[in-house]
Design a protein around this motif. Structure first.
Motif: not given
Length: 611
Positions: A137-160
């Motif tokens: 629970s400790a806070y740590q500032p980002e010194t470089a201020r880089g970009q956050y990036e993530w990929f959300l993979q979507l799939v069909q489950e029970n037709k949803q």
């Protein structure tokens, strides 16, 4: 259900000013009041609650991504609604825990073009990283201020459509983070003195788990200090100590006593150790609640919940080992003399009158002073000569003479001399030499020993132009100059221990203490391990704000800070009786008494409190 209904909802809670009268009305879901749509990261204030809305039947991939990101910003600690956007397997395995990625603003989202399988689309989410909150629970500032990036993979489950790859941590904008989380200090010991360790906990209680703020904070205390502070502090709790199994929440009784049941790991502690444990808890919970907590009692793990020990506020104050309450505030007057003022004159209806400090500095031909620091017991002053090249330690009690030789000498040019010194609670004296040919941070053991050069890791060519050690002696704030800017960093002071008795003192792991400010002009340690920082954001005006030592900003700021010069500010670290903030303005020495306005009290410069 249309797209607007799938947005997160906000339900306004009872106003803070009438909570005491409307507890019963706030105990359940309101039956009336405003409900409105809100985009994630819209900057909602803390008096509202945000609830995610489950996915609609046959919702499109874009709607699922949008709904999930908004549900992550809800006030639900268990993130039950957000999990409904995930596949069954992802929902079971998703463990964001207390880890948070904090972004400057909200997430941007877009479908990934050119995917081979249109039946399993991917969405890319990005944002500018501001900070991270780790598993402690400790806070740590980002010194470089880089970009956050993530990929959300979507799939069909029970037709949803459902998300199979959720982020590893919560991802929140700065405004959402400040709405959901609040700062609190845990307390540990170093050299017999309590040390504040700032962490963040959720603001709101979850009645079905251990997520109420008090219980969450106590659990965090028992788990141990943050990684950054761990090398220099210790906990009095034996390793493995936890709340007794089955403890759902902690609360006060009618006598303002907090009773804390512990597991068997705490069974065999001695009474002195037990009282130190209780002291850590008392200071931690008082910091969290801001309310009157008179006593903490630790309970055994047996069925009768018999008492291990207890401490009241008075006992804990003795065990905490804090420096004595200051009697005076000090500054250099227009005659280059070190003077002081009684703090009883802090009230607006009294006129402060400076007097010369006692001892050799008050002789008929006084030593001309550029800057000074006064020891916590107010018996010694460390003064830098007017030319800035010599640091002298002078007694302010009894009969003494001005020392013939300085304890530290700078060989720098006229403008590259010694910075204002600082005492720590152990009685050691610190000073920085700004000579570009021989720069360095120096420590004088006991104020009388042979000066030792202190290694400062991570300076990267920057010059120390100002410094201040914390009252607990484990942190040092350094105002650094480099690349045309003045920035503030906090370093960890590491001292030799029994295993390294021949080692030297060093400063490690510098981290930004005011990353929001493009230029910092003055700073001082403040109560509860905080910093008062004077500076300006890029393109902004001068402001004075309280910051946590971890670099996160507290909402409180000082009025009228634009009148302060870029020279000095001083705050008493005493946590008892509030003392005025002191600054150097164009009019001289100004005071800001608690609950009042700035007022000029004398001509002069370089204001300091003991320390």
């Amino acid at each position: 259900m249309d797209a607007e209904r799938r947005s997160a909802r906000i339900v306004r809670l009872c106003a803070l000013g009438v909570i005491a009268l409307l507890v019963a009305g706030c105990a359940s879901m309101p039956t009336h009041g405003e409900i409105r749509d809100v985009e994630a990261s819209q900057g909602v204030d803390s008096q509202v609650r945000v609830f995610g809305v489950p996915p609609a039947d046959k919702a499109g991939a874009a709607e699922i991504v949008k709904g999930f990101l908004e549900a992550m910003t809800s006030d639900d600690p268990q993130l039950e609604t957000a999990r409904k956007y995930l596949t069954e397997e992802a929902s079971k395995s998703w463990r964001p825990g207390s880890a948070v990625t904090v972004l400057k603003s909200g997430l941007s989202r877009s479908p990934v073009a050119g995917e081979r399988d249109p039946d399993e689309p991917r969405w890319k989410v990005t944002g500018e990283k501001l900070a991270a909150v780790d598993e402690h629970s400790a806070y740590q500032p980002e010194t470089a201020r880089g970009q956050y990036e993530w990929f959300l993979q979507l799939v069909q489950e029970n037709k949803q459509w459902r998300i199979a790859t959720p982020p590893r941590s919560l991802v929140l904008s700065e405004s959402d983070f400040q709405r959901i989380y609040m700062p609190v200090n845990k307390y540990y010991f170093a050299g017999g003195m309590l040390v504040a360790d700032p962490v963040y906990v959720r603001q709101r209680a979850d009645p079905d788990s251990r997520m109420d703020p008090t219980t969450q904070t106590v659990q965090s205390l028992l788990a141990g200090p943050s990684n950054w502070l761990a090398p220099v502090v210790e906990s009095s709790f034996p390793t493995g100590t936890e709340l007794r199994e089955g403890t759902k929440s902690l609360s006060y009784d009618g006598q303002n006593t907090l009773r804390v049941p512990l597991n068997e790991k705490a069974e065999n502690v001695t009474q002195p150790q037990c009282k130190k444990m209780a002291t850590q808890l008392l200071y931690t919970v008082k910091d969290l609640t801001g309310s009157r907590l008179d006593q903490v009692e630790l309970l055994r793990s047996d069925e009768k919940s018999s008492s291990l020990c207890s401490v009241n506020e008075s006992n804990a104050a003795t065990i905490a080992g804090r420096p004595k309450t200051p009697e005076h505030q000090y500054f250099v007057d227009n005659e280059a003399r070190l003077v002081r003022m009684k703090l009883d004159a802090a009230s607006e209806d009294q006129q402060a009158k400076p007097e010369q400090v006692p001892g050799p500095l008050s002789t008929p031909a006084p030593f001309r002073v550029k800057s000074a620091a006064v020891s916590y017991d107010e018996r010694r002053a460390a003064v830098v000569s007017e030319d800035g090249h010599g640091l002298y330690v002078v007694a302010m009690a009894g009969v003494g003479v001005m020392p013939e030789k300085p304890v530290v000498t700078s060989k720098g040019a006229r403008t590259d001399t010694l910075a204002a010194p600082s005492w720590d609670a152990a009685g050691d004296l610190w000073v920085a030499d700004q000579d570009p040919q021989h720069p360095g941070l120096w420590r004088v053991p006991g104020g009388v020993g042979t000066p030792e050069k202190v290694e400062v890791a991570g300076l990267a060519g920057r010059k120390i132009i100002s410094l201040k050690t914390s009252a607990d002696g484990v942190r040092i704030a350094l105002l650094l100059e480099g690349d045309g800017h003045k920035t503030l960093s906090v370093g960890r002071i590491e001292r030799p221990d029994g295993k390294n008795a021949t080692g030297s003192v060093s400063v490690r792991e510098l981290r930004p203490a005011a990353p929001q400010m493009a230029d910092v002009t003055a700073m001082s340690w403040a109560p509860r391990g905080r910093l008062l920082v004077v500076g300006r954001e890029s393109g902004g005006v001068v402001q004075a704000r309280y910051m946590l030592a971890d670099g996160s900003m507290i909402a409180a700021s000082l009025p009228g800070a634009t009148g302060l010069e870029a020279v000095a500010v001083a705050v008493s670290e005493d946590e008892g009786k509030p003392r005025p903030v002191v600054g150097h303005s164009a009019d001289g020495i100004v005071w800001l008494p608690p609950g009042a306005q700035w007022r000029t009290v004398a001509g002069g410069r370089a204001p300091v409190y003991p320390g």
